[in-house]
Design an enzyme around this catalytic site. Structure first.
Site, PDB file in Angstrom:
ATOM      1  N   ILE A  73       0.915  -1.293  -0.225  1.00  0.00           N
ATOM      2  CA  ILE A  73       0.198   0.305   0.182  1.00  0.00           C
ATOM      3  C   ILE A  73       1.141   1.238   0.049  1.00  0.00           C
ATOM      4  O   ILE A  73       0.846   2.023  -0.966  1.00  0.00           O
ATOM      5  CB  ILE A  73      -0.679   0.327   0.750  1.00  0.00           C
ATOM      6  CG1 ILE A  73      -1.807  -1.065   1.085  1.00  0.00           C
ATOM      7  CG2 ILE A  73      -1.503   1.592   1.437  1.00  0.00           C
ATOM      8  CD1 ILE A  73      -2.812  -1.054   1.686  1.00  0.00           C
ATOM      9  N   ASP A  88      11.052   2.362   5.841  1.00  0.00           N
ATOM     10  CA  ASP A  88      10.485   0.852   6.060  1.00  0.00           C
ATOM     11  C   ASP A  88      12.050   0.065   6.444  1.00  0.00           C
ATOM     12  O   ASP A  88      12.122   0.269   5.624  1.00  0.00           O
ATOM     13  CB  ASP A  88      10.139   0.778   5.185  1.00  0.00           C
ATOM     14  CG  ASP A  88       9.410  -0.755   4.952  1.00  0.00           C
ATOM     15  OD1 ASP A  88      10.041  -1.802   5.900  1.00  0.00           O
ATOM     16  OD2 ASP A  88       8.251  -0.948   4.255  1.00  0.00           O
ATOM     17  N   THR A 141      -5.131   4.362   7.271  1.00  0.00           N
ATOM     18  CA  THR A 141      -5.534   3.594   6.689  1.00  0.00           C
ATOM     19  C   THR A 141      -4.683   2.567   7.419  1.00  0.00           C
ATOM     20  O   THR A 141      -5.587   1.342   6.908  1.00  0.00           O
ATOM     21  CB  THR A 141      -5.866   4.066   5.364  1.00  0.00           C
ATOM     22  OG1 THR A 141      -4.218   3.827   5.100  1.00  0.00           O
ATOM     23  CG2 THR A 141      -6.784   5.394   4.751  1.00  0.00           C
ATOM     24  N   ALA A 142      -3.701   2.339   8.324  1.00  0.00           N
ATOM     25  CA  ALA A 142      -3.252   0.991   8.464  1.00  0.00           C
ATOM     26  C   ALA A 142      -4.151   1.025   9.616  1.00  0.00           C
ATOM     27  O   ALA A 142      -5.001   0.077   9.302  1.00  0.00           O
ATOM     28  CB  ALA A 142      -2.385   0.997   8.891  1.00  0.00           C
ATOM     29  N   GLU A 184     -13.289  -0.423  17.266  1.00  0.00           N
ATOM     30  CA  GLU A 184     -14.439  -0.339  15.885  1.00  0.00           C
ATOM     31  C   GLU A 184     -16.226  -0.942  16.086  1.00  0.00           C
ATOM     32  O   GLU A 184     -15.627  -1.403  16.833  1.00  0.00           O
ATOM     33  CB  GLU A 184     -13.759  -0.502  15.052  1.00  0.00           C
ATOM     34  CG  GLU A 184     -12.263   0.131  14.598  1.00  0.00           C
ATOM     35  CD  GLU A 184     -12.196  -0.761  12.842  1.00  0.00           C
ATOM     36  OE1 GLU A 184     -12.258  -1.557  12.322  1.00  0.00           O
ATOM     37  OE2 GLU A 184     -11.426   0.484  12.806  1.00  0.00           O
ATOM     38  N   HIS A 191     -13.475   2.288   8.525  1.00  0.00           N
ATOM     39  CA  HIS A 191     -13.009   1.352   8.254  1.00  0.00           C
ATOM     40  C   HIS A 191     -13.029   0.761   6.705  1.00  0.00           C
ATOM     41  O   HIS A 191     -14.380  -0.767   6.647  1.00  0.00           O
ATOM     42  CB  HIS A 191     -13.034  -0.236   8.828  1.00  0.00           C
ATOM     43  CG  HIS A 191     -11.382  -1.367   9.054  1.00  0.00           C
ATOM     44  ND1 HIS A 191     -11.008  -1.388   9.884  1.00  0.00           N
ATOM     45  CD2 HIS A 191     -10.869  -1.434   7.705  1.00  0.00           C
ATOM     46  CE1 HIS A 191     -10.145  -2.405  10.114  1.00  0.00           C
ATOM     47  NE2 HIS A 191      -9.665  -1.978   8.278  1.00  0.00           N
ATOM     48  N   ALA A 200     -10.498  -1.286   1.501  1.00  0.00           N
ATOM     49  CA  ALA A 200     -10.575  -1.667   1.945  1.00  0.00           C
ATOM     50  C   ALA A 200     -12.580  -2.319   0.969  1.00  0.00           C
ATOM     51  O   ALA A 200     -12.311  -3.578  -0.145  1.00  0.00           O
ATOM     52  CB  ALA A 200     -10.943  -3.631   1.996  1.00  0.00           C
TER      53      ALA A 200
HETATM   54  N1  LIG Z   1      -7.712   0.030   5.877  1.00  0.00           N
HETATM   55  C1  LIG Z   1      -8.333  -1.137   5.325  1.00  0.00           C
HETATM   56  O1  LIG Z   1      -9.499  -1.652   5.079  1.00  0.00           O
HETATM   57  C2  LIG Z   1      -6.756  -1.673   5.614  1.00  0.00           C
HETATM   58  C3  LIG Z   1      -6.936  -2.354   4.279  1.00  0.00           C
HETATM   59  C4  LIG Z   1      -5.603  -3.533   4.221  1.00  0.00           C
HETATM   60  C5  LIG Z   1      -4.678  -3.110   4.895  1.00  0.00           C
HETATM   61  N2  LIG Z   1      -5.176  -2.387   5.869  1.00  0.00           N
HETATM   62  C6  LIG Z   1      -3.472  -1.850   6.545  1.00  0.00           C
HETATM   63  O2  LIG Z   1      -2.722  -2.212   5.657  1.00  0.00           O
HETATM   64  C7  LIG Z   1      -1.020  -2.826   6.695  1.00  0.00           C
HETATM   65  C8  LIG Z   1      -0.517  -2.626   5.676  1.00  0.00           C
HETATM   66  O3  LIG Z   1      -0.824  -3.104   4.067  1.00  0.00           O
HETATM   67  P1  LIG Z   1       0.400  -3.629   3.210  1.00  0.00           P
HETATM   68  O4  LIG Z   1      -0.703  -4.535   2.175  1.00  0.00           O
HETATM   69  O5  LIG Z   1       1.098  -2.240   2.747  1.00  0.00           O
HETATM   70  O6  LIG Z   1       1.573  -4.412   3.961  1.00  0.00           O
HETATM   71  P2  LIG Z   1       2.916  -4.917   3.676  1.00  0.00           P
HETATM   72  O7  LIG Z   1       3.017  -6.546   4.124  1.00  0.00           O
HETATM   73  O8  LIG Z   1       2.888  -4.949   1.833  1.00  0.00           O
HETATM   74  O9  LIG Z   1       3.498  -4.069   3.832  1.00  0.00           O
HETATM   75  C9  LIG Z   1       3.764  -3.046   5.033  1.00  0.00           C
HETATM   76  C10 LIG Z   1       5.103  -2.776   5.184  1.00  0.00           C
HETATM   77  O10 LIG Z   1       5.337  -2.487   7.068  1.00  0.00           O
HETATM   78  C11 LIG Z   1       6.793  -2.179   6.561  1.00  0.00           C
HETATM   79  N3  LIG Z   1       7.085  -2.558   8.298  1.00  0.00           N
HETATM   80  C12 LIG Z   1       6.848  -2.926   9.379  1.00  0.00           C
HETATM   81  N4  LIG Z   1       7.443  -2.167  10.648  1.00  0.00           N
HETATM   82  C13 LIG Z   1       7.281  -1.598   9.786  1.00  0.00           C
HETATM   83  C14 LIG Z   1       7.841  -0.417  11.105  1.00  0.00           C
HETATM   84  N5  LIG Z   1       7.951  -0.852  11.991  1.00  0.00           N
HETATM   85  N6  LIG Z   1       8.028   0.794  10.807  1.00  0.00           N
HETATM   86  C15 LIG Z   1       8.187   0.931   9.163  1.00  0.00           C
HETATM   87  N7  LIG Z   1       7.864  -0.456   8.336  1.00  0.00           N
HETATM   88  C16 LIG Z   1       7.270  -0.861   8.734  1.00  0.00           C
HETATM   89  C17 LIG Z   1       7.631  -3.332   6.276  1.00  0.00           C
HETATM   90  O11 LIG Z   1       8.483  -3.654   6.246  1.00  0.00           O
HETATM   91  C18 LIG Z   1       6.123  -3.767   5.486  1.00  0.00           C
HETATM   92  O12 LIG Z   1       6.904  -3.195   3.887  1.00  0.00           O
HETATM   93  C19 LIG Z   1      -1.377  -3.885   6.623  1.00  0.00           C
HETATM   94  O13 LIG Z   1      -0.931  -4.599   8.016  1.00  0.00           O
HETATM   95  C20 LIG Z   1      -3.231  -3.785   7.491  1.00  0.00           C
HETATM   96  O14 LIG Z   1      -3.486  -3.314   8.865  1.00  0.00           O
HETATM   97  C21 LIG Z   1      -5.652  -1.901   6.110  1.00  0.00           C
HETATM   98  O1  LIG Z   2     -11.963  -7.101   7.051  1.00  0.00           O
HETATM   99  C1  LIG Z   2     -11.579  -6.105   6.244  1.00  0.00           C
HETATM  100  O2  LIG Z   2     -13.201  -5.224   6.351  1.00  0.00           O
HETATM  101  C2  LIG Z   2     -10.767  -5.544   6.015  1.00  0.00           C
HETATM  102  C3  LIG Z   2      -9.934  -5.734   6.116  1.00  0.00           C
HETATM  103  C4  LIG Z   2      -8.411  -4.580   6.023  1.00  0.00           C
HETATM  104  O3  LIG Z   2      -8.238  -3.528   7.352  1.00  0.00           O
HETATM  105  C5  LIG Z   2      -7.194  -5.715   5.534  1.00  0.00           C
HETATM  106  O4  LIG Z   2      -6.564  -5.860   6.766  1.00  0.00           O
HETATM  107  O5  LIG Z   2      -6.910  -6.369   4.510  1.00  0.00           O
END
Ligand SMILES: NC(=O)c1ccc[n+]([C@@H]2O[C@H](COP(=O)([O-])OP(=O)(O)OC[C@H]3O[C@@H](n4cnc5c(N)ncnc54)[C@H](O)[C@@H]3O)[C@@H](O)[C@H]2O)c1
Ligand SMILES: O=C(O)CC[C@@H](O)C(=O)O
Length: 310
Positions: free
Chosen positions: A156, A175, A235-236, A266, A285, A288
């Site tokens: 992301i 990162d 958004t994490a 939540e 939330h 996705a």
């Molecule tokens: N809002 C939503 O609906 C939604 C949807 C998808 C994901 N997410 C959140 O977004 C996060 C990221 O998703 P992604 O697909 O990019 O995951 P990803 O695993 O591809 O990327 C996560 C990155 O964070 C880095 N990281 C780990 N620890 C770290 C630190 N201490 N400092 C800086 N960077 C660090 C990792 O090295 C990795 O490159 C997920 O873990 C999830 O919690 C939220």
């Molecule tokens: O389950 C969901 O609705 C969202 C999931 C999303 O936060 C994710 O971690 O990919």
């Protein structure tokens, strides 16, 4: 042999037909979460008691839930954040875990950029103002040429970088586990430390997983390093931000504004102080929650579960 599986995420059922094509080739007894809500720990303990596999959304799969699920062999995450699953216990018990990698990358990145605009042009306030009979033309700021600081340069984070580049923003990222220097050069991204991001970014955006190391990575100390004109976008996961510290920072003008798609609880409690602030905006939330991402999550989480079980 017949396998019993549980499917929990509400949005899974909107694209259920995509999974049926996959499931129909296997002998399955399927139990569905029909509450329309994220399940509680007690509900998970009950529903997981005799299943072989689970497709899980944000519902708790902690040590107690996993240990009580005596037949459990596979956990397929509907999405990518694994923070609700006790990975250590799953590993200890030989339970396989797989996430639906990359399925919602584009959707979360698009929402993130949307929140940049919503903050910089006060879009939510403008809509409410006019509907309430006020014609208050707030002066905003442009996004072009501003600095975006991306914390977590995974799927992301990199997608946000690509989109920010199209908006002609200057891009910095932090990162500690990412070391593809060639790629960052090609993308025109400056990899740096967290302090430089906090000190220089106009938009600080979080894209890292929640774990012991990252819990409350944004706190009063880190917020105090940000520019007074800067915005924070999350958004994490909610727990990455100390919400009390964020409230103080927003109220006292330490930073200009913040947007969150995620909360440590939540839905957030109605009494949550952040909800009372004009410079705090939120979404429920929905990172996705697009047709495209949910369809991908359904297909990949179904395939992953079948692969792990058969
Ligand atoms: N809002 C939503 O609906 C939604 C949807 C998808 C994901 N997410 C959140 O977004 C996060 C990221 O998703 P992604 O697909 O990019 O995951 P990803 O695993 O591809 O990327 C996560 C990155 O964070 C880095 N990281 C780990 N620890 C770290 C630190 N201490 N400092 C800086 N960077 C660090 C990792 O090295 C990795 O490159 C997920 O873990 C999830 O919690 C939220
Ligand atoms: O389950 C969901 O609705 C969202 C999931 C999303 O936060 C994710 O971690 O990919």
């Amino acid at each position: 042999m017949k396998k019993k599986i549980l499917i929990t995420p509400k949005s899974f059922f909107r694209a259920r037909n995509k999974a049926d094509e996959i499931f129909s080739q296997f002998d399955l007894d399927i139990v569905e979460n029909n509450t329309g809500k994220t399940l509680t720990k007690q509900q998970m303990i009950e529903l997981c008691s005799d299943v072989d596999g689970v497709i899980v959304g944000l519902d708790p799969m902690d040590e107690e839930v996993i240990r009580s699920a005596k037949n459990l062999k596979a956990i397929s995450k509907y999405g990518v954040g694994l923070d609700n699953i006790d990975l250590k216990v799953a590993e200890e018990l030989g339970i396989k875990v797989k996430k639906a990698e990359g399925t919602n990358t584009r959707s979360v990145a698009e929402l993130t950029i949307g929140l940049f605009f919503a903050l910089s042009r006060s879009i939510p306030k403008a809509v409410i103002d006019v509907k309430d009979g006020r014609w208050d033309r707030t002066i905003g700021t442009e996004i072009g040429a501003k600095v975006v600081g991306i914390i977590g340069f995974g799927a992301i984070g990199r997608e946000v970088a690509k989109m920010s580049s199209g908006l002609e923003m200057e891009i910095m990222a932090y990162d500690p586990y990412f070391n593809d220097i060639e790629l960052t050069r090609a993308m025109n991204v400056k990899m740096t430390n967290i302090d430089e991001i906090l000190e220089k970014a106009d938009f600080v955006t979080l894209h890292l997983p929640l774990n012991e190391e990252t819990n409350k990575i944004i706190n009063s100390k880190t917020l105090s390093k940000m520019k007074q004109t800067a915005y924070l976008v999350n958004t994490a996961r909610g727990e990455l931000v100390d919400e009390d510290a964020l409230y103080e920072a927003l109220k006292n003008g330490i930073i200009a504004g913040a947007a969150q798609d995620v909360f440590s609880q939540e839905p957030p409690d109605k009494q949550n102080k952040l909800l009372s602030l004009n410079n705090f905006i939120l979404t429920p939330h929905i990172g996705a929650y697009t047709k495209e991402a949910t369809e991908r999550m359904v297909v990949i989480s179904a395939k992953n579960l079948i692969e792990m079980l058969f």
